[in-house]
Motif scaffolding. Structure first.
Motif, mmCIF file in Angstrom:
data_model
loop_
_atom_site.group_PDB
_atom_site.id
_atom_site.type_symbol
_atom_site.label_atom_id
_atom_site.label_comp_id
_atom_site.label_asym_id
_atom_site.label_seq_id
_atom_site.Cartn_x
_atom_site.Cartn_y
_atom_site.Cartn_z
ATOM 1 N N LYS A 95 41.382 39.338 37.913
ATOM 2 C CA LYS A 95 40.753 38.466 38.882
ATOM 3 C C LYS A 95 42.239 38.179 39.788
ATOM 4 O O LYS A 95 42.083 38.074 41.157
ATOM 5 C CB LYS A 95 40.351 37.369 38.604
ATOM 6 N N GLY A 96 43.193 38.240 39.328
ATOM 7 C CA GLY A 96 44.540 38.038 40.248
ATOM 8 C C GLY A 96 44.901 38.992 41.156
ATOM 9 O O GLY A 96 45.264 39.002 42.300
ATOM 10 N N GLN A 97 44.299 40.316 40.898
ATOM 11 C CA GLN A 97 44.276 41.385 41.950
ATOM 12 C C GLN A 97 43.518 41.237 42.963
ATOM 13 O O GLN A 97 44.037 41.307 44.361
ATOM 14 C CB GLN A 97 43.858 42.568 41.189
ATOM 15 N N HIS A 107 40.579 49.404 48.491
ATOM 16 C CA HIS A 107 42.099 49.747 48.450
ATOM 17 C C HIS A 107 42.840 49.144 46.990
ATOM 18 O O HIS A 107 43.672 49.923 46.400
ATOM 19 C CB HIS A 107 43.099 49.286 49.474
ATOM 20 N N ILE A 108 42.250 48.175 46.560
ATOM 21 C CA ILE A 108 42.864 47.648 45.392
ATOM 22 C C ILE A 108 42.112 47.661 44.079
ATOM 23 O O ILE A 108 42.502 48.018 43.240
ATOM 24 C CB ILE A 108 43.313 45.935 45.653
ATOM 25 N N PRO A 119 39.953 51.641 43.132
ATOM 26 C CA PRO A 119 40.965 52.594 42.430
ATOM 27 C C PRO A 119 41.426 52.258 41.035
ATOM 28 O O PRO A 119 41.600 53.123 40.147
ATOM 29 C CB PRO A 119 42.276 52.638 43.403
ATOM 30 N N GLN A 120 41.579 50.933 40.663
ATOM 31 C CA GLN A 120 41.906 50.514 39.398
ATOM 32 C C GLN A 120 41.001 50.654 38.247
ATOM 33 O O GLN A 120 40.951 50.984 37.151
ATOM 34 C CB GLN A 120 42.501 49.226 39.455
ATOM 35 N N GLU A 149 42.710 38.023 44.228
ATOM 36 C CA GLU A 149 43.450 37.067 44.689
ATOM 37 C C GLU A 149 44.478 37.296 45.551
ATOM 38 O O GLU A 149 44.637 36.970 46.570
ATOM 39 C CB GLU A 149 43.672 35.711 43.860
ATOM 40 N N ALA A 150 45.216 38.505 44.837
ATOM 41 C CA ALA A 150 46.328 38.749 45.700
ATOM 42 C C ALA A 150 46.298 39.454 47.075
ATOM 43 O O ALA A 150 46.774 39.409 48.145
ATOM 44 C CB ALA A 150 47.454 39.675 44.915
ATOM 45 N N ALA A 151 45.208 40.346 46.958
ATOM 46 C CA ALA A 151 44.664 41.171 48.002
ATOM 47 C C ALA A 151 44.133 40.245 49.139
ATOM 48 O O ALA A 151 44.656 40.527 50.375
ATOM 49 C CB ALA A 151 43.838 42.182 47.540
ATOM 50 N N ARG A 152 43.485 39.212 48.824
ATOM 51 C CA ARG A 152 42.841 38.327 49.654
ATOM 52 C C ARG A 152 43.832 37.430 50.464
ATOM 53 O O ARG A 152 43.847 37.260 51.573
ATOM 54 C CB ARG A 152 41.766 37.321 48.937
ATOM 55 N N SER A 153 44.818 37.075 49.486
ATOM 56 C CA SER A 153 45.890 36.128 50.145
ATOM 57 C C SER A 153 46.773 36.901 51.153
ATOM 58 O O SER A 153 47.352 36.458 52.024
ATOM 59 C CB SER A 153 46.812 35.737 49.058
ATOM 60 N N LYS A 203 36.982 41.206 51.703
ATOM 61 C CA LYS A 203 36.600 41.618 50.662
ATOM 62 C C LYS A 203 36.329 43.027 50.427
ATOM 63 O O LYS A 203 36.688 43.721 49.332
ATOM 64 C CB LYS A 203 34.980 41.153 50.498
#
Lengths: 241, 492
Positions: B391-393, B410-411, B414-415, B395-399, B404
């Motif tokens: 979930k942190g991924q 991009h984040i 792919p993972q 959050e990091a992208a949004r921050s 969305k």
């Protein structure tokens, strides 16, 4: 720069923040301390709306964040860098790609320019030789410095730090704190949630002590650390110092 | 219209088409003949595992359906002045294909029984035949009449005349299969005591297999039951009349004898060289082309289906995460419905149901069905993949100010893709095996070709073994290939 009015946040029936009122000035370094569960991380995450406040208002540079549309919120978040306890680097991207992806995709900066900037910022945090490394090959301290560089690459007006050294091995805490000190000295506005009392004493313009969802006491570091007024502050400091 | 609404409608259409009732098209007038002549193509349905009526042979280096029925159909097409198109379908799917308008008529050594007359019309009988009993050569003294078969294990083809005739045997223990070759294999491996078969067909097999012996059964039959006729949809009298004219001509000129003789030549050997001499070859060298074609088609169907399935699956997965309850419910319903019904029925349903409205080739129908099926499974794989990303991924992208959509693209995605790579590979391998189901609608993939080889080589087991080997080589090498790329993809 950031004004917090009557901020409340509950998770279900559990009220984590009860009526917080704060104001953070441009260039100010504010350190938030307090026992675990005091609501300090939630407070920080409310500032850039990663947590939606249950009540109250956050005003950033004159704009109220509560009730903004997603798109406008995305715009404002670009100006608020955030650093997480667990780093949250993108594992499928190199250090440089981590730093450049947001400028390229969000701001539309040309790739070559983003890479130039990114390399410079990575140098600034002491990772000139790690630009092409994937996060999995970096130590915790290096990962956290990449995370700081990633946030800085968006050229934010304020940096939010959520316990940035708590997940690190002790010998790596120093390198991250040094980067943060340099940042503070350069005039960056910072809100830092941390357990590093040394850092608070040395760098903070103001220390906020939170407990049970309230701001119990705040002031310049000397006052808080040498003459705490409240019993709860005294208890807490007696345990951690 | 927003994108999500458009996606929603696409899914809705796919769903609705799954629930459409089998509509009966209103009665036709004399336009059936006209329509065929306008289109210039007569499409016949047959089941080409039935020598000497219809089977495969190599003619001038080219593999095609031949046999008495095929020659008759060629003559009819000639008389009508149109091209002939042959669709090879399993025998018990022939009449459904006819009613669903996938074919114009069915010519497959079919007996016009009263039951069949209820749903279709028949031409005049073009070939009087008789019914045989097939036993093992070693049993020919034990079983020599209907009476000697009382209480024995009897094999018949599903929905055939022979199935009804079996009731003239006392207490038979019936085995009903779609494929005649399976019945003969069951006979040879002692799972059956006798098989009831059409006379000429039984004689063809017995002549090519010294382990088999056949004799005329002497069943009691109506006049109707003693011959073969061509089946048509109800109320297409103009077409039936035209075909009857051709059949009369065939009878007057005694062409049936010629056709049978010609079929016999093809039947004796799988391949005839330029001088008309037999080409004696090993099994693999004689039939490798069938297996090769089947393998290529299986790979093609699987690859295309998994590709479409991945797009559909990803789309469905996002819809299932939608904030819009209605979209979410529809996507979920689709996935649950597809996962909760057998692929075989989905394949048959799409082929036959589409035939009511337009002429969808069997291969396209097969690929659509397998894709729709695979999409549902891939949706669940993608969903679990998205759920596996920390979930942190996000959050990091949004921050960092990503929307969305950007953070998904991009984040997160792919993972997720990296995490589900092995599961997607498994789905591909599953589809390679399960796509064999499209053989029921006559798509010439590996299983279908295996069936063909079994019918023309008079060999029951060897073709199965070869095809099993091919499937294993395909799936095993694919597993190795996927493992290799999986290794290359991991950075952490």
């Amino acid at each position: 720069m950031i004004k917090v009015n009557h901020l409340k946040k509950s998770f279900g029936k559990n009220e984590v923040l009860s009526d917080i009122n704060e104001e953070i000035q441009k260039g100010e370094v504010v350190v938030v301390i307090g026992p675990s569960g005091s609501g300090k991380s939630t407070f920080l995450r409310c500032l850039n709306m990663l947590e939606k406040p249950s009540d109250g208002e956050i005003v950033f540079e004159g704009t109220s964040l509560t009730g903004l549309k997603e798109q406008e919120l995305n715009q404002l978040r670009q100006k608020m860098g955030m650093v997480f306890q667990q780093f949250n680097l993108f594992p499928h991207k190199t250090a440089l790609e981590n730093v450049t992806i947001a400028p390229i995709k969000v701001k539309g900066v040309p790739e070559w320019e983003a890479q130039q900037d990114g390399t410079r910022i990575l140098e600034q945090v002491g990772l000139a030789d790690k630009v092409d490394a994937y996060p999995s090959s970096l130590s915790g301290g290096q990962q956290q410095r990449v995370a700081i560089a990633r946030a800085l690459a968006m050229n934010p007006d304020v940096m939010l730090f959520d316990e940035p050294t708590s997940a690190l091995d002790p010998e790596m805490v120093g390198e991250v704190l040094k980067v943060m000190k340099d940042l503070a000295n350069s005039g960056m506005t910072m809100v830092v949630v941390t357990h590093e009392m040394g850092f608070a004493k040395e760098v903070a313009d103001r220390v906020i002590f939170m407990d049970g969802g309230y701001v119990v006491e705040q002031g310049v570091p000397e006052d808080i650390f040498t003459h705490p007024q409240h019993e709860r502050t005294q208890d807490f400091l007696a345990k951690v110092l | 219209m927003t994108k999500s609404v458009k996606h929603f409608f696409l899914i809705l259409i796919a769903l609705v088409s799954c629930f459409l009732p089998t509509m009966t098209v209103s009665a036709e007038d004399g336009s059936a003949l006209q329509r065929i002549q306008d289109e210039g193509v007569l499409t016949i349905g047959t089941s080409a595992d039935f020598p000497p009526f219809e089977f495969y042979a190599v003619v001038d280096g080219e593999r095609r359906a031949v046999g008495m029925d095929i020659f008759i159909a060629e003559k009819i097409a000639d008389d009508l002045g149109v091209e002939l198109e042959i669709q090879d379908i399993g025998f018990d799917s022939l009449l459904p294909a006819l009613e669903a308008r996938n074919v114009d008529m069915v010519i497959a050594g079919m007996t016009p029984t009263p039951e069949r007359r209820k749903s279709v019309d028949f031409s005049e009988i073009y070939f009087k035949t008789f019914q045989n009993i097939m036993v093992k050569a070693e049993d020919q003294d034990v079983y020599s009449s209907i009476e000697s078969l009382n209480g024995m294990r009897i094999g018949v083809q599903a929905s055939s005349l022979q199935e009804q005739l079996a009731s003239q045997i006392d207490n038979p223990e019936l085995m009903t299969l779609t494929d005649l070759n399976d019945l003969l294999l069951a006979l040879k491996t002692n799972r059956l005591d006798a098989v009831i078969m059409q006379g000429p067909n039984a004689e063809a097999h017995a002549a090519n297999d010294e382990d088999l012996h056949t004799f005329v059964g002497g069943f009691e039959m109506d006049d109707d039951d003693q011959g073969s006729a061509i089946a048509f949809r109800k109320n297409e009298d103009s077409l039936v009349e035209a075909v009857n004219e051709s059949l009369n001509e065939i009878e007057e000129q005694g062409l049936i004898e010629d056709y049978l003789a010609q079929a016999g030549e093809y039947m004796a050997v799988s391949e005839v060289n330029e001088d008309g001499e037999e080409v004696e070859d090993g099994f693999v060298s004689s039939y490798w082309e069938y297996f090769w074609d089947g393998t290529m088609l299986t790979l093609f169907i699987s690859a295309v289906s998994v590709f479409i399935g991945m797009i559909l699956g990803a789309l469905l997965a996002f819809k299932r995460l939608s904030k819009n309850t209605f979209v979410r419910v529809v996507a979920t319903a689709y996935v649950e419905f597809v996962r909760g019904t057998p692929m075989m029925i989905q394949v048959m349903f799409i082929y036959f149901a589409s035939g009511i409205f337009f002429d969808l080739p069997a291969l396209a129908a097969g690929i659509i069905a397998v894709s729709l099926n695979s999409g549902a499974y891939i949706c669940e794989i993608v969903r679990s993949g998205l759920g596996s990303v920390n979930k942190g991924q996000e959050e990091a992208a949004r921050s960092l100010g990503m929307s969305k959509k950007q953070s998904m693209r991009h984040i997160i995605f792919p993972q997720a893709l990296k995490n589900i790579w092995p599961a997607l590979g498994n789905e591909f391998i599953t589809i390679i095996k399960e796509s064999s189901i499209v053989s029921v609608i006559g798509v010439g993939e590996l299983i279908f070709q295996t069936r063909v080889v079994r019918s023309i080589s008079f060999q029951g087991i060897l073709p199965l073994f070869v095809s099993m080997l091919i499937y294993f080589v395909l799936t095993f090498s694919l597993t190795k290939l996927l493992n290799y790329y999986e290794g290359k993809m991991s950075h952490d």
